[in-house]
Design a protein around this motif. Structure first.
Motif, PDB file in Angstrom:
ATOM      1  N   UNK A 131     -11.032 -28.304  -5.607  1.00  0.00           N
ATOM      2  CA  UNK A 131      -9.749 -29.805  -4.596  1.00  0.00           C
ATOM      3  C   UNK A 131      -8.589 -29.012  -5.368  1.00  0.00           C
ATOM      4  N   UNK A 132      -8.678 -28.828  -6.385  1.00  0.00           N
ATOM      5  CA  UNK A 132      -7.557 -28.715  -7.005  1.00  0.00           C
ATOM      6  C   UNK A 132      -7.444 -26.486  -6.377  1.00  0.00           C
ATOM      7  N   UNK A 133      -8.147 -25.761  -6.807  1.00  0.00           N
ATOM      8  CA  UNK A 133      -8.054 -24.258  -5.271  1.00  0.00           C
ATOM      9  C   UNK A 133      -7.170 -24.930  -4.236  1.00  0.00           C
ATOM     10  N   UNK A 134      -7.929 -25.629  -3.719  1.00  0.00           N
ATOM     11  CA  UNK A 134      -7.744 -25.892  -2.589  1.00  0.00           C
ATOM     12  C   UNK A 134      -5.977 -26.591  -2.260  1.00  0.00           C
ATOM     13  N   UNK A 135      -5.331 -27.042  -2.903  1.00  0.00           N
ATOM     14  CA  UNK A 135      -4.356 -27.928  -3.190  1.00  0.00           C
ATOM     15  C   UNK A 135      -3.463 -26.607  -3.689  1.00  0.00           C
ATOM     16  N   UNK A 136      -3.907 -25.785  -3.649  1.00  0.00           N
ATOM     17  CA  UNK A 136      -3.627 -24.504  -4.222  1.00  0.00           C
ATOM     18  C   UNK A 136      -3.158 -23.529  -2.625  1.00  0.00           C
ATOM     19  N   UNK A 137      -4.036 -23.311  -2.460  1.00  0.00           N
ATOM     20  CA  UNK A 137      -4.367 -22.726  -1.078  1.00  0.00           C
ATOM     21  C   UNK A 137      -2.904 -24.006  -0.089  1.00  0.00           C
ATOM     22  N   UNK A 138      -3.554 -24.779   0.537  1.00  0.00           N
ATOM     23  CA  UNK A 138      -2.858 -25.908   1.645  1.00  0.00           C
ATOM     24  C   UNK A 138      -1.315 -25.987   1.228  1.00  0.00           C
TER      25      UNK A 138
END
Length: 235
Positions: A131-138
């Motif tokens: 989820x943290x990695x997804x935040x970075x992507x978004x």
């Protein structure tokens, strides 16, 4: 077998030196690839230092807050230096480091929710890290999900049984973890220039020599040098 280990402060010097080279290339000589090739060695060192810092400090929350505060402070200098605009929604590296530090905190916790068994805890931790990695992507942070996962992976490796039991292979474990993650990223993104960063794994881990920490002023180097480069580009 003994191998030479650089001090923690020496690794910081290397990281900043490689960062300066990278940013000189990106801002002033974008067509000259060797600047970026050498510069790619900087981020894994910062990732390692964040992972190590989260392990050493007793104030993980304060460290994360400091990273996010400097992320906000640095966004205008970052935008000016790389886009010549007052604000860009491509977010600077401090956002990535902050999200990576959150991942370290997640891994560090013995449990996330008390009423979940051990396997459930592992799955939940993995999902929160993704989820943290997804935040970075978004959010379009610098180094995106790859940077967040690198910090989490380096932290995880440093707490593995193999790493803690066999000091003589620590360097190779960090190098191997960095190589696998970067190879997968380079393969799927076709950014094979990023593979040069794995060489920085050979500079890890740091020695246990006691040194005076640099303190908060080290965080200021990032926004200040970007402002300087922005002004130089205007000349």
């Amino acid at each position: 077998m003994t191998t030479h280990k650089f001090s923690r402060n020496t690794l910081k010097l290397f990281a900043f030196l490689f960062m300066f080279i990278d940013h000189v290339g990106a801002i002033f000589f974008p067509a000259v690839l060797w600047y970026r090739t050498i510069g790619r060695l900087s981020f894994p060192l910062f990732a390692y230092l964040i992972a190590d810092g989260m392990d050493r400090t007793h104030h993980q929350g304060k460290m994360i807050a400091r990273l996010l505060i400097f992320a906000l402070i640095s966004q205008i200098p970052y935008s000016l230096a790389f886009t010549n605009q007052f604000w860009s929604w491509n977010l600077n590296i401090f956002f990535t480091l902050g999200l990576g530090a959150v991942c370290c905190l997640i891994i560090r916790q013995p449990y996330v929710f008390k009423n979940i068994n051990t396997n459930g805890q592992k799955v939940l931790k993995a999902l929160l890290i993704l989820l943290c990695a997804g935040f970075a992507y978004v959010l379009h942070t610098d180094y995106s999900f790859y940077g967040v996962l690198m910090i989490a992976l380096l932290y995880y490796v440093q707490h593995s049984n193999l790493y803690m039991k066999f000091a003589e292979i620590q360097k190779y474990l960090l190098f191997f973890a960095l190589f696998i993650l970067t190879f997968l990223y380079a393969f799927f993104s076709r950014d094979f220039l990023q593979m040069s960063c794995v060489l920085s794994g050979l500079l890890m881990p740091h020695s246990q020599k006691h040194e005076k920490p640099w303190g908060v002023w080290a965080y200021c180097i990032y926004p200040l040098h970007l402002l300087l480069f922005w002004q130089l580009r205007k000349l």
